[in-house]
Motif scaffolding. Structure first.
Motif, PDB file in Angstrom:
ATOM      1  N   SER A   2       0.851  -1.182   0.000  1.00  0.00           N
ATOM      2  CA  SER A   2       0.000   0.000   0.000  1.00  0.00           C
ATOM      3  C   SER A   2       0.888   1.233   0.000  1.00  0.00           C
ATOM      4  CB  SER A   2      -0.908   0.011   1.216  1.00  0.00           C
ATOM      5  OG  SER A   2      -0.115  -0.100   2.382  1.00  0.00           O
ATOM      6  N   THR A   3       0.274   2.358  -0.154  1.00  0.00           N
ATOM      7  CA  THR A   3       0.997   3.612  -0.081  1.00  0.00           C
ATOM      8  C   THR A   3       0.664   4.252   1.260  1.00  0.00           C
ATOM      9  OG1 THR A   3       0.716   3.819  -2.446  1.00  0.00           O
ATOM     10  CG2 THR A   3       1.403   5.788  -1.255  1.00  0.00           C
ATOM     11  N   VAL A   4       1.684   4.520   2.046  1.00  0.00           N
ATOM     12  CA  VAL A   4       1.436   5.035   3.389  1.00  0.00           C
ATOM     13  C   VAL A   4       2.067   6.406   3.533  1.00  0.00           C
ATOM     14  CG1 VAL A   4       1.690   4.597   5.851  1.00  0.00           C
ATOM     15  CG2 VAL A   4       1.475   2.686   4.275  1.00  0.00           C
ATOM     16  N   LEU A   5       1.272   7.368   3.953  1.00  0.00           N
ATOM     17  CA  LEU A   5       1.776   8.704   4.224  1.00  0.00           C
ATOM     18  C   LEU A   5       1.849   8.873   5.738  1.00  0.00           C
ATOM     19  CD1 LEU A   5      -0.607  10.666   1.819  1.00  0.00           C
ATOM     20  CD2 LEU A   5       1.506   9.502   1.239  1.00  0.00           C
ATOM     21  N   THR A   6       3.011   9.255   6.236  1.00  0.00           N
ATOM     22  CA  THR A   6       3.153   9.415   7.676  1.00  0.00           C
ATOM     23  C   THR A   6       3.638  10.824   7.995  1.00  0.00           C
ATOM     24  OG1 THR A   6       3.913   7.130   7.613  1.00  0.00           O
ATOM     25  CG2 THR A   6       4.043   8.261   9.731  1.00  0.00           C
ATOM     26  N   ASN A   7       2.863  11.549   8.744  1.00  0.00           N
ATOM     27  CA  ASN A   7       3.226  12.883   9.241  1.00  0.00           C
ATOM     28  C   ASN A   7       3.777  13.801   8.154  1.00  0.00           C
ATOM     29  OD1 ASN A   7       2.627  11.764  11.703  1.00  0.00           O
ATOM     30  ND2 ASN A   7       4.745  11.240  12.112  1.00  0.00           N
ATOM     31  N   ILE A   8       3.194  13.740   6.981  1.00  0.00           N
ATOM     32  CA  ILE A   8       3.700  14.558   5.875  1.00  0.00           C
ATOM     33  C   ILE A   8       3.463  16.045   6.147  1.00  0.00           C
ATOM     34  CG2 ILE A   8       3.425  15.113   3.435  1.00  0.00           C
ATOM     35  CD1 ILE A   8       4.625  12.435   3.816  1.00  0.00           C
ATOM     36  N   THR A   9       4.518  16.820   5.991  1.00  0.00           N
ATOM     37  CA  THR A   9       4.405  18.259   6.170  1.00  0.00           C
ATOM     38  C   THR A   9       5.105  18.939   5.007  1.00  0.00           C
ATOM     39  OG1 THR A   9       4.341  18.082   8.561  1.00  0.00           O
ATOM     40  CG2 THR A   9       5.027  20.197   7.678  1.00  0.00           C
ATOM     41  N   ALA A  50       4.221  11.928  -6.072  1.00  0.00           N
ATOM     42  CA  ALA A  50       4.879  11.678  -7.360  1.00  0.00           C
ATOM     43  C   ALA A  50       6.385  11.897  -7.287  1.00  0.00           C
ATOM     44  CB  ALA A  50       4.285  12.590  -8.429  1.00  0.00           C
ATOM     45  N   GLY A  51       6.820  12.729  -6.338  1.00  0.00           N
ATOM     46  CA  GLY A  51       8.241  13.025  -6.245  1.00  0.00           C
ATOM     47  C   GLY A  51       8.628  14.282  -6.985  1.00  0.00           C
ATOM     48  N   LEU A  52       7.639  15.051  -7.430  1.00  0.00           N
ATOM     49  CA  LEU A  52       7.945  16.283  -8.151  1.00  0.00           C
ATOM     50  C   LEU A  52       8.201  17.427  -7.183  1.00  0.00           C
ATOM     51  CD1 LEU A  52       5.164  15.955 -10.850  1.00  0.00           C
ATOM     52  CD2 LEU A  52       7.604  15.619 -11.196  1.00  0.00           C
ATOM     53  N   THR A  53       7.701  17.298  -5.960  1.00  0.00           N
ATOM     54  CA  THR A  53       7.893  18.320  -4.940  1.00  0.00           C
ATOM     55  C   THR A  53       8.558  17.660  -3.738  1.00  0.00           C
ATOM     56  OG1 THR A  53       5.865  19.372  -5.682  1.00  0.00           O
ATOM     57  CG2 THR A  53       6.697  20.052  -3.546  1.00  0.00           C
ATOM     58  N   GLN A  54       9.529  18.377  -3.173  1.00  0.00           N
ATOM     59  CA  GLN A  54      10.229  17.852  -2.001  1.00  0.00           C
ATOM     60  C   GLN A  54       9.299  17.821  -0.784  1.00  0.00           C
ATOM     61  OE1 GLN A  54      13.575  16.997  -0.959  1.00  0.00           O
ATOM     62  NE2 GLN A  54      13.678  16.396  -3.112  1.00  0.00           N
ATOM     63  N   ILE A  55       9.500  16.833   0.063  1.00  0.00           N
ATOM     64  CA  ILE A  55       8.730  16.756   1.309  1.00  0.00           C
ATOM     65  C   ILE A  55       9.521  17.488   2.381  1.00  0.00           C
ATOM     66  CG2 ILE A  55       7.724  15.175   2.976  1.00  0.00           C
ATOM     67  CD1 ILE A  55       8.024  13.025   0.728  1.00  0.00           C
ATOM     68  N   SER A  56       8.856  18.362   3.144  1.00  0.00           N
ATOM     69  CA  SER A  56       9.570  19.074   4.206  1.00  0.00           C
ATOM     70  C   SER A  56       9.810  18.152   5.402  1.00  0.00           C
ATOM     71  CB  SER A  56       8.782  20.291   4.658  1.00  0.00           C
ATOM     72  OG  SER A  56       8.579  21.155   3.579  1.00  0.00           O
ATOM     73  N   ASP A  57       8.810  17.369   5.732  1.00  0.00           N
ATOM     74  CA  ASP A  57       8.945  16.489   6.885  1.00  0.00           C
ATOM     75  C   ASP A  57       7.972  15.329   6.715  1.00  0.00           C
ATOM     76  OD1 ASP A  57      10.041  15.676   9.196  1.00  0.00           O
ATOM     77  OD2 ASP A  57       8.769  16.908  10.496  1.00  0.00           O
ATOM     78  N   GLY A  58       8.304  14.198   7.323  1.00  0.00           N
ATOM     79  CA  GLY A  58       7.429  13.047   7.239  1.00  0.00           C
ATOM     80  C   GLY A  58       7.987  11.989   6.313  1.00  0.00           C
ATOM     81  N   GLU A  59       7.166  11.003   5.997  1.00  0.00           N
ATOM     82  CA  GLU A  59       7.660   9.848   5.268  1.00  0.00           C
ATOM     83  C   GLU A  59       6.593   9.318   4.330  1.00  0.00           C
ATOM     84  OE1 GLU A  59      10.127   6.689   7.501  1.00  0.00           O
ATOM     85  OE2 GLU A  59       8.207   5.746   7.043  1.00  0.00           O
ATOM     86  N   ILE A  60       6.990   8.999   3.120  1.00  0.00           N
ATOM     87  CA  ILE A  60       6.072   8.329   2.192  1.00  0.00           C
ATOM     88  C   ILE A  60       6.637   6.948   1.919  1.00  0.00           C
ATOM     89  CG2 ILE A  60       5.094   8.326  -0.132  1.00  0.00           C
ATOM     90  CD1 ILE A  60       5.105  11.299  -0.147  1.00  0.00           C
ATOM     91  N   ARG A  61       5.823   5.942   2.103  1.00  0.00           N
ATOM     92  CA  ARG A  61       6.251   4.570   1.809  1.00  0.00           C
ATOM     93  C   ARG A  61       5.361   4.021   0.721  1.00  0.00           C
ATOM     94  NH1 ARG A  61       8.894   2.775   6.640  1.00  0.00           N
ATOM     95  NH2 ARG A  61       8.781   0.610   6.000  1.00  0.00           N
ATOM     96  N   ILE A  62       5.981   3.462  -0.300  1.00  0.00           N
ATOM     97  CA  ILE A  62       5.203   2.772  -1.319  1.00  0.00           C
ATOM     98  C   ILE A  62       5.630   1.317  -1.268  1.00  0.00           C
ATOM     99  CG2 ILE A  62       4.697   2.558  -3.776  1.00  0.00           C
ATOM    100  CD1 ILE A  62       5.189   5.534  -4.061  1.00  0.00           C
ATOM    101  N   LYS A  65       8.492   0.553   1.069  1.00  0.00           N
ATOM    102  CA  LYS A  65       9.790   1.139   0.782  1.00  0.00           C
ATOM    103  C   LYS A  65       9.672   2.654   0.947  1.00  0.00           C
ATOM    104  CE  LYS A  65      12.885   1.101  -3.098  1.00  0.00           C
ATOM    105  NZ  LYS A  65      12.735   0.890  -4.530  1.00  0.00           N
ATOM    106  N   VAL A  66      10.584   3.229   1.734  1.00  0.00           N
ATOM    107  CA  VAL A  66      10.534   4.679   1.898  1.00  0.00           C
ATOM    108  C   VAL A  66      10.993   5.318   0.593  1.00  0.00           C
ATOM    109  CG1 VAL A  66      11.427   6.639   3.191  1.00  0.00           C
ATOM    110  CG2 VAL A  66      11.009   4.470   4.349  1.00  0.00           C
ATOM    111  N   VAL A  67      10.186   6.209   0.035  1.00  0.00           N
ATOM    112  CA  VAL A  67      10.520   6.779  -1.273  1.00  0.00           C
ATOM    113  C   VAL A  67      10.842   8.262  -1.196  1.00  0.00           C
ATOM    114  CG1 VAL A  67       9.164   5.089  -2.547  1.00  0.00           C
ATOM    115  CG2 VAL A  67       8.107   7.229  -1.829  1.00  0.00           C
ATOM    116  N   ASN A  68      10.958   8.788   0.003  1.00  0.00           N
ATOM    117  CA  ASN A  68      11.189  10.236   0.171  1.00  0.00           C
ATOM    118  C   ASN A  68      12.209  10.810  -0.803  1.00  0.00           C
ATOM    119  OD1 ASN A  68       9.486   9.997   2.270  1.00  0.00           O
ATOM    120  ND2 ASN A  68      10.728  11.179   3.701  1.00  0.00           N
ATOM    121  N   ASP A  69      13.336  10.115  -0.970  1.00  0.00           N
ATOM    122  CA  ASP A  69      14.416  10.678  -1.774  1.00  0.00           C
ATOM    123  C   ASP A  69      14.543  10.001  -3.134  1.00  0.00           C
ATOM    124  OD1 ASP A  69      15.135  12.525   0.215  1.00  0.00           O
ATOM    125  OD2 ASP A  69      16.104  10.903   1.314  1.00  0.00           O
TER     126      ASP A  69
END
Lengths: 362, 276
Positions: A2-9, A50-62, A65-69
């Motif tokens: 699944s796609t999990v968004l955690t504390n995205i800011t 999508a990864g077109l905009t940087q995340i300031s804080d938090g974590e995206i897992r697809i 797998k953490v995909v933040n970077d």
């Protein structure tokens, strides 16, 4: 999976964050709609996934797998843009094949098979040699969809894909997108400001407002048990009527000093509000002595009429749904009352309706 | 009603007559030039402009008796190399200014613009000294190297590249295109019209150069066509006007070709349908 968004800011510079502490879990294969008024940060959230905009804080897992970077191409997803983002110098076929060719890990025969299938699926086979400028808005939209279909990515992001189409085409494309999503088993993350689109297509809806998640739930949950006043008034046409109320006695409240409603729960003494859907309000003709409102205007919608009335107490306007043969005219004096299916909100707008399910099903 | 009609008709007749007169005034020298290129020099000298003694002799003479072919060859090579180099370098630097984020980007761009504001004539002495030091006098290099890139071209392409919709960049990011692929597959085709415009502009600019080649070239090996034409005139005591006219007509041809090809592409709406 699944796609999990955690504390995205997300915040730009020192300003107030655009998105604050967003949490969600998007199941594989579901139709997930992010909805909110314009400027609430829904497109920003999509761009961060999508990864077109940087995340300031938090974590995206697809898929765990953490995909933040991770750059967009390694997240294995496709995106359909509001403006379609077609390549004007390529014909329809090449537009659809573009991504597959760019990724270079698909054989020529496979590309041809995929593109032809995708074009067939969106009924564009006969137009495959045309340039985008020779297509109508709906056809361009279909090319953008075909691009997503042809890709082998299992996650598809859509950013208000229907907002450039006229009303009739929008309904048609809505059904086509829904059918495609089901057929291909895509995980579809869909951004819109249109609550009707959200209600009709979604498995789950995320309501964003004021840079925070207001509620996540199925369309029925969101409509029947809105978490707060904002969610309640965002869904439903015409919007829910929100009126101030005070407690009269246990089990009875006075709404707007105009009429009383029986309720089946404890309420605060005052400083709370009731939300009444237009179809739960009842109106009848009344002489001036017994009337508590006057009709302002009437909209005829075919099988029903919407009566907009002004409450006599503090001039609040309410919308009431009546059958289309009901006979009301502007400036009629009327008596407004309500059924017992009402929602209660405290002073902060939070839903405090007890046993919400019982109320709705009663 | 009728008087109104008459007035509009009169107005229209007047404006068409005026336009026709202006067109004749502007086009006459051009056509007189072409016409005289077909007349023998003797007739021209006598002022016998309406002679029926028309022939292609002047053209034959221009090609056989003068090194005009050599000049043409030199100019075609120089103009083509200049055009290709400017297209490559200007588009690449414009791409950097638009799509790459780096420190002092604005400062560098301002520096570019500053060089554009300085007229070429003001740079002639330092440029001449440099070329001389490099030993490139009377050499193709002298006519090509100073024009490999141009601030104007970079500026023009930058403005055009900035119009490329951001969604196309985002869509390419999602497909995983790197900068060079994005430049080559999306930006260049999307900005085809600007590229053609710059190409035509730089080609014609190189073709019509006069002052700089006059200073840096002295032999037929590297002389370009505009200077060659001048050379034809002063080489002989008796000017063969017919032949000079024929040469002038010959060197106008590429200009016209470039404009006609360009015109085909200067249609609007080429990029319609990318984004709504």
């Amino acid at each position: 999976m699944s796609t999990v968004l955690t504390n995205i800011t997300k915040s730009y510079d020192s300003e107030k964050p655009v998105l604050n502490d967003i949490n969600a879990e998007i199941q594989t294969g579901e139709f997930f709609v992010i909805v909110g008024p314009s400027g609430c940060g829904k497109s920003t959230l999509l761009r961060m996934i999508a990864g077109l905009t940087q995340i300031s804080d938090g974590e995206i897992r697809i898929n765990d797998k953490v995909v933040n970077d991770l750059p967009p191409k390694d997240r294995n997803l496709t995106m359909v843009f509001q403006s379609y983002a077609l390549f004007p110098f390529l014909n329809v076929w090449d537009n659809v094949a573009f991504g597959l060719k760019a990724r270079k890990n698909t054989s020529q025969a496979e590309i041809e098979k995929r593109v032809n299938e995708a074009l067939k699926m969106v009924n564009l086979e006969s137009l495959k040699d045309r340039k985008p400028r020779e297509l109508s808005g709906g056809q361009r939209q279909r090319v953008a969809l075909a691009r997503a279909v042809a890709s082998d990515a299992k996650i598809c992001l859509m950013d208000e894909p229907l907002s450039n189409l006229d009303a009739q085409l929008r309904i048609k494309m809505r059904q086509e997108i829904y059918a495609l999503q089901r057929k291909l088993g895509l995980t579809l993350i869909y951004v819109t400001h249109d609550q009707v689109e959200a209600m009709t297509m979604a498995d789950h809806i995320m309501v964003l407002h004021d840079s925070k998640v207001q509620q996540i739930g199925t369309p029925a949950e969101i409509y029947k048990y809105p978490a707060n006043e904002f969610v309640a008034s965002f869904f439903g046409v015409p919007p829910i009527n929100i009126l101030p109320a005070v407690k009269v006695s246990n089990g009875r409240i006075n709404v707007n000093n105009d009429f009383e409603v029986n309720i089946d729960q404890q309420v605060p003494a005052d400083n709370f509000k009731v939300g009444i859907r237009p179809n739960e309000l009842v109106i009848e003709q009344a002489d001036e002595l017994h009337a508590n409102a006057s009709v302002k205007s009437i909209e005829f919608l075919g099988d029903e009429k919407i009566v907009y009335a002004k409450m006599s107490n503090n001039g609040l306007e309410v919308a009431v749904e009546v059958s289309s043969d009901a006979d009301f005219k502007a400036y009629d004096t009327i008596k407004v009352s309500a059924t017992e299916k009402v929602l209660l909100f405290n002073g902060d707008g939070v839903n405090i309706t007890r046993n919400a399910e019982d109320v709705v099903n009663a | 009603m009728q008087s109104l009609d008459e007035r509009t008709v009169l107005k229209r007749v007047f404006s068409y007559v005026l336009m026709a007169i202006l067109a004749v005034i502007i086009l006459a020298p051009f056509f007189i030039g072409i016409w005289t290129s077909f007349l023998p020099t003797m007739e021209i000298a006598k002022g016998n402009m309406f002679s029926t003694n028309v022939s292609l002799d002047n053209y034959v003479a221009a090609f056989t008796r003068t090194p005009i072919l050599r000049y043409l060859g030199n100019t075609v090579v120089i103009a083509a190399v200049t055009m290709i180099a400017q297209l490559i370098f200007c588009s690449m630097s414009a791409y950097a200014f638009v799509f790459l984020k780096f420190r002092f980007r604005k400062t560098f761009f301002t520096l570019f613009l500053v060089t554009m504001m300085l007229p070429f004539e003001a740079e002639i002495i330092p440029n001449f000294a440099t070329i001389k030091q490099m030993g490139l006098l009377d050499h193709f290099g002298a006519l090509i190297i100073p024009f490999l890139t141009s601030a104007f071209g970079t500026f023009m392409l930058r403005q055009s590249f900035m119009q490329t919709p951001a969604e196309l960049k985002e869509a390419s990011d999602i497909e995983g295109l790197n900068h060079f692929q994005f430049y080559w597959k999306i930006v260049l085709p999307y900005n085809k019209i600007s590229m053609i415009t710059l190409g035509a502009y730089s080609f014609l600019g190189a073709w019509n150069q006069y002052l700089w080649p006059m200073l840096t070239t002295f032999s037929n090996n590297s002389r370009v066509i505009q200077n060659g034409l001048k050379q034809l005139k002063s080489e002989e005591t008796f000017n063969d006007w017919g032949m000079i006219q024929a040469s002038a007509a010959i060197i106008v041809i590429p200009t016209i070709i470039v404009l006609f090809i360009g015109q085909h592409y200067f249609k609007s709406g080429m990029n319609e349908g990318a984004v709504k």
